[in-house]
Scaffold this motif. Structure first.
Motif, PDB file in Angstrom:
ATOM      1  N   PRO A   9       0.827  -1.052  -0.211  1.00  0.00           N
ATOM      2  CA  PRO A   9       0.026  -0.106   0.171  1.00  0.00           C
ATOM      3  C   PRO A   9       0.744   1.117   0.025  1.00  0.00           C
ATOM      4  CG  PRO A   9      -0.710  -1.517   1.560  1.00  0.00           C
ATOM      5  CD  PRO A   9       0.503  -2.007   1.072  1.00  0.00           C
ATOM      6  N   GLN A  49       1.075   4.746   1.301  1.00  0.00           N
ATOM      7  CA  GLN A  49       0.419   5.526   2.272  1.00  0.00           C
ATOM      8  C   GLN A  49       0.038   6.892   1.978  1.00  0.00           C
ATOM      9  OE1 GLN A  49      -0.514   3.948   4.939  1.00  0.00           O
ATOM     10  NE2 GLN A  49       0.328   2.083   4.219  1.00  0.00           N
ATOM     11  N   ARG A  66      -9.005   7.438  -1.705  1.00  0.00           N
ATOM     12  CA  ARG A  66      -7.508   8.140  -1.814  1.00  0.00           C
ATOM     13  C   ARG A  66      -7.260   9.393  -2.668  1.00  0.00           C
ATOM     14  NH1 ARG A  66      -3.974   5.380   1.449  1.00  0.00           N
ATOM     15  NH2 ARG A  66      -3.406   7.355   1.845  1.00  0.00           N
ATOM     16  N   GLN A  92      -7.408  -2.945   3.446  1.00  0.00           N
ATOM     17  CA  GLN A  92      -6.784  -1.696   3.701  1.00  0.00           C
ATOM     18  C   GLN A  92      -7.264  -0.366   3.054  1.00  0.00           C
ATOM     19  OE1 GLN A  92      -2.580  -1.964   4.676  1.00  0.00           O
ATOM     20  NE2 GLN A  92      -2.705  -3.920   3.507  1.00  0.00           N
ATOM     21  N   CYS A  93      -8.264  -0.580   1.963  1.00  0.00           N
ATOM     22  CA  CYS A  93      -8.661   0.361   1.436  1.00  0.00           C
ATOM     23  C   CYS A  93      -7.599   1.291   0.978  1.00  0.00           C
ATOM     24  CB  CYS A  93      -9.894   1.216   2.240  1.00  0.00           C
ATOM     25  SG  CYS A  93     -11.421   0.168   2.410  1.00  0.00           S
ATOM     26  N   SER A  94      -6.638   0.716   0.384  1.00  0.00           N
ATOM     27  CA  SER A  94      -5.515   1.773  -0.059  1.00  0.00           C
ATOM     28  C   SER A  94      -5.289   1.719  -1.481  1.00  0.00           C
ATOM     29  CB  SER A  94      -4.166   1.236   0.669  1.00  0.00           C
ATOM     30  OG  SER A  94      -3.265   2.278   0.578  1.00  0.00           O
ATOM     31  N   TYR A 152      -2.111   0.988  -4.718  1.00  0.00           N
ATOM     32  CA  TYR A 152      -0.740   0.486  -4.923  1.00  0.00           C
ATOM     33  C   TYR A 152      -0.291   0.548  -6.178  1.00  0.00           C
ATOM     34  CZ  TYR A 152      -2.911  -3.006  -1.282  1.00  0.00           C
ATOM     35  OH  TYR A 152      -3.334  -3.302  -0.080  1.00  0.00           O
ATOM     36  N   ASP A 154      -4.573  13.894  -3.112  1.00  0.00           N
ATOM     37  CA  ASP A 154      -5.034  12.820  -2.485  1.00  0.00           C
ATOM     38  C   ASP A 154      -5.714  13.340  -0.923  1.00  0.00           C
ATOM     39  OD1 ASP A 154      -2.794  13.454  -0.966  1.00  0.00           O
ATOM     40  OD2 ASP A 154      -1.703  11.680  -1.024  1.00  0.00           O
ATOM     41  N   LEU A 177      -9.456   3.607   7.198  1.00  0.00           N
ATOM     42  CA  LEU A 177      -9.104   4.008   5.712  1.00  0.00           C
ATOM     43  C   LEU A 177     -10.350   3.826   4.600  1.00  0.00           C
ATOM     44  CD1 LEU A 177      -5.534   2.893   5.311  1.00  0.00           C
ATOM     45  CD2 LEU A 177      -6.326   5.322   5.464  1.00  0.00           C
TER      46      LEU A 177
END
Length: 686
Positions: free
Chosen positions: A33, A35, A317, A347-349, A351, A370, A379
């Protein structure tokens, strides 16, 4: 660079394309992920001056919410969400309110043109941030044909009516309906006439339905785009878990392009322009213009270039601006902005892109920012950021021309990019944040509307002038001009740092060296009794103290770069050892004492700059990370309290504070070593 030709595959309606350039910021790395995906918008010295233009009445949801309401974001003074001008030369402006009305505005005074609640018994605005009477647009030939178009949502018995496209969900929550209205008298101030349904789409959930419908206002009669209606259709809330936005056989997560007066489209109530990109493609809807969107919120055209720009609301994001062209694929739900999105990711991120990304032919943003959720924030929940697309300004304010202006609709920040920098296949354009002025004072929209959630969107009249529409207080503000931050006339008295030790008063003289035009802190300072403040500095005591002042100097940090908290300071407004301002330029920006603007007023230093985010524990980007020389400029306007700090010509930090109205200037550090040369202060003698 011309766009690569696409090969269209009918299976599942997916689009596969030959390679496009991968954005430099999205170079594939480890599958972990990201950040902090994107740099923050940078502060601008440009400020929009705004004045109240119109006040709209308070409106209520249909049906009324329970007590307490399940979603406080829906409880607004009025859910006004756009402003445009009727294209008939009358100068009348139009404003929709999601709670059931379309207003006309003349000379700042509003009146109801159409009341949806009276027209549609199944009208619904009680759940979903975009539900209700979402948008209105007038046919470019409205003066002659009286036609305009609206989109609204229905629930209840409305869900039993036949749809143009059914939802894949067994139990849709809403229907989105596009209606054509024909006014008996186009010049009348209240609608009277007929209406007919153009399109009805079943929506699985209460979010991401049809956001905007609009005509290209700059298309000339007889051109391919004249009278063609663009429809921004969201993913219906399904894109986070399905591939519907990537499928060519449905309208979800797409921009549609239709002829509203034609008959060869799905359902026979509208037509399909023959030059649409997927006309004739097996399994594809000919209505589709572009695909791969989650929540395409606002789009507009640049009258100078003809380019179409879309402000696209991301998942958790990324908020993005796209340069929209026929056949584009913006990647959702495989991509969020220029990053890999994983459906059902706990993680709802986002990549890094995979090494083979080019084969998919996704089209990436020309600008993006973002969310930066605070530490510990879940998140997968709303972190309070969403883009509302705006306009490339081509109006009468010279300093704004050529800038694409848009908002973070939630917190009311206003941004711009240079339209000339928004180029496909190149690094995303730099985003700048405007200052805001009202009644001669710097402010922000949270202060103006009295609410942490502003719900702010741009509107534009036929002359290209800008308006800001706020749901929080139901007001429209007009952009009246530009004011530059910290642009005061500093005066003509100049004092330089040359002259050796006789020109300076250091805290500890033995720690300093003075060589020609160089001021050198050769030995680190030490903490002293009294309030927390810089350990070691030298005040330029030659010449007068200044009110308005500007310090220009070159600085170098001599502490090794391995030390992360290395810093130097520029002193201004100095009255005594416990009364002064200082600008702290540092390698570190993650703790309160670093890389900011501070006031020492007989107490521990107080941080006063706009850039410090206490929740994130982060300030302006690190100012100096090497041992090279850097230009530093600090301006203090004593009358307005405005303070700006520039490093190498770029605005880094801003503040407004009235603690000190006059004082001297200087240079120093806390516990590091460094030097300044060509130190000069220019100002108005106190």
């Amino acid at each position: 660079m011309s766009k690569p030709r696409r090969w269209l595959v009918a299976i599942a309606g997916a689009v596969v394309a030959a390679g496009l350039a991968v954005p430099p910021s999205a170079v594939a790395q480890a599958d972990e992920p990201i950040q902090d995906p994107l740099p923050d918008p940078v502060p601008s010295s440009l400020g929009l001056t705004v004045a109240e233009f119109a006040q709209f009445p308070k409106t209520e949801l249909t049906p009324p919410p329970p007590d307490p309401p399940p979603d406080l974001r829906l409880i607004r003074h009025a859910r006004i969400n756009h402003l445009g001008e009727v294209p008939d030369g009358s100068g009348r402006l139009y404003v929709p309110d999601l709670n059931g009305r379309v207003y006309l505005v003349e000379n700042g005074t509003q009146h109801i043109y159409v009341d949806f609640k009276a027209q549609f018994p199944d009208f619904f605005s009680g759940r979903g941030l975009g539900s209700g009477s979402g948008f209105v647009t007038f046919h470019p030939d409205f003066k002659r044909n009286g036609k305009f178009y609206t989109v609204h949502t229905e629930n209840g018995a409305g869900l039993t009516k036949p749809t143009t496209w059914p939802s894949h969900s067994a139990n849709p929550f809403l229907h989105s309906i596009i209606t054509e209205w024909t006014a008996t008298d186009p010049s009348a101030d209240t609608f009277s006439g007929t209406r007919r349904q153009v399109m009805r789409i079943a929506e699985a959930r209460q979010v991401h339905a049809i956001q905007q419908i609009d005509f290209n206002p700059y298309a000339r009669k007889g051109s391919r785009d004249y009278g063609v209606l663009y429809v921004a259709s969201g993913d219906g809330g399904q894109g986070a878990t399905t591939t519907e936005p990537q499928q060519l056989g449905n309208p979800y997560g797409k921009i549609l392009r239709i002829n509203p007066t034609g008959t060869n489209g799905t359902g026979g109530q509208f037509g399909i322009p023959s030059d649409n990109p997927f006309v004739g493609t097996p399994g594809a809807l000919g209505e589709i213009y572009a695909i791969g969107m989650r929540d395409p919120h606002r789009f507009s055209w640049d009258r100078a270039t003809g380019r179409m720009y879309l402000g696209h609301i991301g998942e958790h994001r990324i908020e993005a601006v796209y340069d929209v062209r026929a056949g584009d694929n913006y990647g959702w739900s495989e991509r969020e902005g220029e990053f890999l999105y994983k459906r059902n990711d706990p993680q709802c991120s986002v990549y890094p892109l995979p090494p083979d990304d080019a084969q998919y032919g996704y089209d990436y943003p020309v600008a993006a920012f973002d969310h930066n959720p605070p530490p510990g924030h879940p998140l997968c929940s709303d972190s309070g950021h969403a883009i509302s697309g705006g306009f490339v300004y081509r109006g009468s304010i010279a300093e704004l021309r050529g800038k694409y202006v848009f908002t973070d609709l939630v917190d009311g920040r206003i941004f711009y990019t240079e339209a000339s920098e928004m180029r496909r296949g190149r690094p995303a354009a730099q985003i700048h944040q405007f200052q805001v002025y009202a009644n001669g004072q710097r402010t922000d929209f949270r202060q103006l509307v009295g609410d942490a959630r502003v719900d702010l969107r741009f509107g534009q009249d036929a002359r290209g002038e800008l308006y800001l529409v706020a749901k929080a207080n139901g007001k429209v503000y007009k952009v009246t001009g530009i004011k530059r931050f910290a642009s005061c006339a500093v005066g003509h008295t100049r004092v330089t740092g040359s002259g050796g030790a006789d020109s300076w008063s250091p805290v500890t003289p033995d720690k300093w060296q003075f060589r020609g035009d160089s001021v050198i802190l050769a030995e680190a300072g030490e903490a002293r009794p009294g309030p927390r403040r810089p350990f070691e500095y030298a005040v330029l005591d030659k010449g007068p103290a200044f009110t308005n002042a500007r310090v220009d100097t070159k600085v170098r940090l001599d502490t090794p770069v391995e030390v992360t908290n290395r810093d130097v300071i520029v002193v201004f407004g100095y009255a005594s050892d416990t009364e002064f301002y200082y600008a702290h330029v540092s390698t570190d920006n993650t703790i309160y004492p670093h890389n900011g603007i501070f006031a020492v007023n007989n107490a521990d230093r107080l941080r006063i700059d706009d850039q410090w985010n206490e929740v994130m524990s982060r300030g302006a980007p690190p100012a100096i990370t090497d041992t090279a020389w850097h230009d530093v400029s600090v301006t203090h306007c004593a009358d307005t309290g405005e303070i700006s700090v520039r490093v190498d010509g770029e605005l880094l930090m801003t503040a407004v504070d009235h603690t000190f109205g006059a004082g001297r200037t200087g240079f120093g550090s806390f516990d590091n070593i460094g030097r300044a040369r060509d130190f000069r202060a220019t100002g108005t003698a106190a």
